[in-house]
Design a protein around this motif. Structure first.
Motif, PDB file in Angstrom:
ATOM      1  N   ALA A  70       0.853  -1.188   0.000  1.00 11.57           N
ATOM      2  CA  ALA A  70       0.000   0.000   0.000  1.00 11.57           C
ATOM      3  C   ALA A  70       0.891   1.241   0.000  1.00 11.57           C
ATOM      4  CB  ALA A  70      -0.930   0.018   1.214  1.00 11.57           C
ATOM      5  N   ILE A  71       0.329   2.357  -0.467  1.00 14.99           N
ATOM      6  CA  ILE A  71       1.053   3.631  -0.540  1.00 14.99           C
ATOM      7  C   ILE A  71       0.132   4.707   0.015  1.00 14.99           C
ATOM      8  CG2 ILE A  71       2.171   5.317  -2.043  1.00 14.99           C
ATOM      9  CD1 ILE A  71       2.563   2.950  -4.056  1.00 14.99           C
ATOM     10  N   VAL A  72       0.568   5.409   1.069  1.00 24.63           N
ATOM     11  CA  VAL A  72      -0.285   6.410   1.709  1.00 24.63           C
ATOM     12  C   VAL A  72       0.512   7.676   1.984  1.00 24.63           C
ATOM     13  CG1 VAL A  72      -1.778   4.678   2.779  1.00 24.63           C
ATOM     14  CG2 VAL A  72       0.217   5.526   4.021  1.00 24.63           C
ATOM     15  N   PRO A  73      -0.174   8.831   2.066  1.00 26.49           N
ATOM     16  CA  PRO A  73       0.513  10.077   2.415  1.00 26.49           C
ATOM     17  C   PRO A  73       0.680  10.220   3.917  1.00 26.49           C
ATOM     18  CG  PRO A  73      -1.795  10.534   1.977  1.00 26.49           C
ATOM     19  CD  PRO A  73      -1.594   9.062   1.737  1.00 26.49           C
ATOM     20  N   GLY A  74       1.762  10.898   4.321  1.00 26.21           N
ATOM     21  CA  GLY A  74       1.949  11.196   5.733  1.00 26.21           C
ATOM     22  C   GLY A  74       1.445  12.560   6.109  1.00 26.21           C
ATOM     23  N   THR A  75       1.535  13.508   5.167  1.00 24.44           N
ATOM     24  CA  THR A  75       1.075  14.870   5.431  1.00 24.44           C
ATOM     25  C   THR A  75       0.594  15.492   4.127  1.00 24.44           C
ATOM     26  OG1 THR A  75       1.658  16.915   6.622  1.00 24.44           O
ATOM     27  CG2 THR A  75       3.297  16.049   5.074  1.00 24.44           C
ATOM     28  N   HIS A  76       0.227  16.768   4.163  1.00 22.24           N
ATOM     29  CA  HIS A  76      -0.422  17.424   3.025  1.00 22.24           C
ATOM     30  C   HIS A  76       0.370  17.284   1.729  1.00 22.24           C
ATOM     31  CE1 HIS A  76      -2.556  20.449   0.702  1.00 22.24           C
ATOM     32  NE2 HIS A  76      -1.410  21.063   0.491  1.00 22.24           N
TER      33      HIS A  76
END
Length: 422
Positions: A70-76
């Protein structure tokens, strides 16, 4: 597990996924400037890839070799690249690709939510101050209070209040061409009618297009001479608190309109006399370590739900029990100056509901006037948590009294929450 821009609350992802049996990989953007760089902990990662923001192909190739789950953002700043990478590498755990711009650009976001038939605040996205003046005339907003903010930013960065619409041209012109907290040039702004009401945030985790609610938060924000929407306090409400059904229903419909199918989201709405209206959706974790506060209050959070889902759990609850009444109280200052008497804040730690006291100041420090959440976090905050809501309210009043006598002449500013505190 790939985490793009693991700053702020995003630094909590790698340890959680490692504990869940996954190997974390960080992707950081060399062209961005995080407003909270000290939160990055590369020692938590097995791999680190620096991405210059150019051609995506080489980055895709490097990540494909790692076989990400999976690939997710940590911040904006991680929302856009994480969206693009997930669409290519983990399409089964990705958001709708065609709606990508609407998940990080506020103008496109408002347009997509309005197109879905949801009420929205009257808004104009523009790169021309003259267009803004023509728009308020067309919309019949002459003489009305307005808000101006960057089309692509977060954390109340550069939000301007324009009373009566006076000096709107100057407010728009001031922002255009300036640099955001995230190091990017502001090329477009959102001009909005200023609406009044009670502000809420809803933190969610979505999977397979199903949205689950982690918490509902009521904000109390205040204004100063130059700035609006300064964080004063936030409280996690019971799931079944009056009015929450309308807020949650609106948020879920907004997330559907923006094509959010997988991952965390932090959605802010203003409940007006005409019902909920979108402020913004952040297709990532709530910042400032809020997942920890959520777990304190409810025993769960977006990160833990995400780890469980990726590990194979499909029994993710939609909702939460409120175990402790939990309120975060923020420090702020109304004018720049040198602080002293900081030791006086130590008395807050003795309050019955004080669960955590964070003071990031020492005598002699010079602090700017508080302008946004990043300034507030640099000062510190208090987390109050207790089984008795009345105890939390009483201690909030006491925090206000203690802070007023410490920090600098006139004290640090703590505004008691409107609900049962004053």
């Amino acid at each position: 597990m790939v985490i793009v821009e693991p700053y702020s609350s995003g630094n909590m992802l790698a340890p959680a996924f490692r504990q869940g049996g996954f190997s974390p990989c960080a992707v950081t953007l060399t062209g961005s400037s995080a407003p909270n760089p000290a939160t990055l902990r590369l020692s938590d990662f097995d791999e680190h890839i620096a991405y210059d923001g150019g051609e995506l192909g080489p980055l895709v190739d490097r990540l494909r070799a790692l076989d990400p789950v999976a690939i997710v953002p940590g911040t904006h700043t991680g929302v856009k690249p994480a969206d693009e990478l997930a669409a290519v590498l983990t399409p089964e755990l990705a958001n709708a690709p065609d709606l990508g711009p609407a998940r990080h650009h506020k103008g496109a976001m408002i347009a997509a939510v309005a197109a879905a038939g949801l009420p929205t605040i009257r808004s104009l996205c523009t790169s021309d101050a003259g267009d803004a003046l023509a728009w308020i005339a067309r919309e019949g907003l002459s003489g009305r209070d307005l808000v101006v903010k960057p089309a692509d930013s977060a954390g109340t960065d550069s939000v301007r209040f324009v009373p009566g619409g006076h000096e709107l041209h100057a407010a728009v012109a001031e922002l255009l061409g300036s640099t955001s907290r995230y190091g990017s040039r502001i090329s477009e702004v959102l001009v909005q009618e200023h609406v009044k009401g009670v502000e809420y945030a809803v933190d969610t985790f979505s999977y397979e297009g199903r949205c689950t609610v982690n918490d509902v938060v009521r904000y109390h924000k205040v204004s100063s001479r130059r700035h609006m929407a300064l964080y004063a306090s936030m409280e996690i409400l019971p799931m079944d608190a009056p009015g929450n059904d309308a807020v949650i229903g609106y948020v879920k419909a907004a997330l559907d309109a923006l094509g959010i199918r997988f991952g965390a989201a932090h959605t802010e709405v203003m409940v007006t006399e005409d019902g909920p209206m979108l402020i913004e959706v952040n297709a990532r974790l709530s910042g400032g370590g809020h997942p920890w506060t959520c777990e304190l209050a409810t025993g769960d959070n977006s990160i833990d739900r995400m780890v469980r889902y990726v590990a194979g759990d499909r029994n993710i609850p939609d909702g939460y029990p409120l175990r402790l009444t939990t309120r975060v109280v923020f420090f702020s200052v109304r004018s720049a100056g040198t602080v002293s008497g900081i030791a006086g804040l130590d008395a807050i730690a003795d309050l019955p509901s004080c669960y955590h006291l964070q003071v990031n100041l020492q005598d002699g420090d010079h602090v700017p006037e508080t302008a946004d959440i990043f300034d507030a976090q640099r000062l510190g905050a208090v987390v109050l948590a207790h089984g008795d809501p009345a105890q939390v309210a009483a201690d909030h009043r006491e925090v206000h009294r203690i802070a007023a006598g410490a920090g600098r002449p006139g004290g640090l500013t703590i505004d008691p929450n409107r609900e049962g505190v004053q």
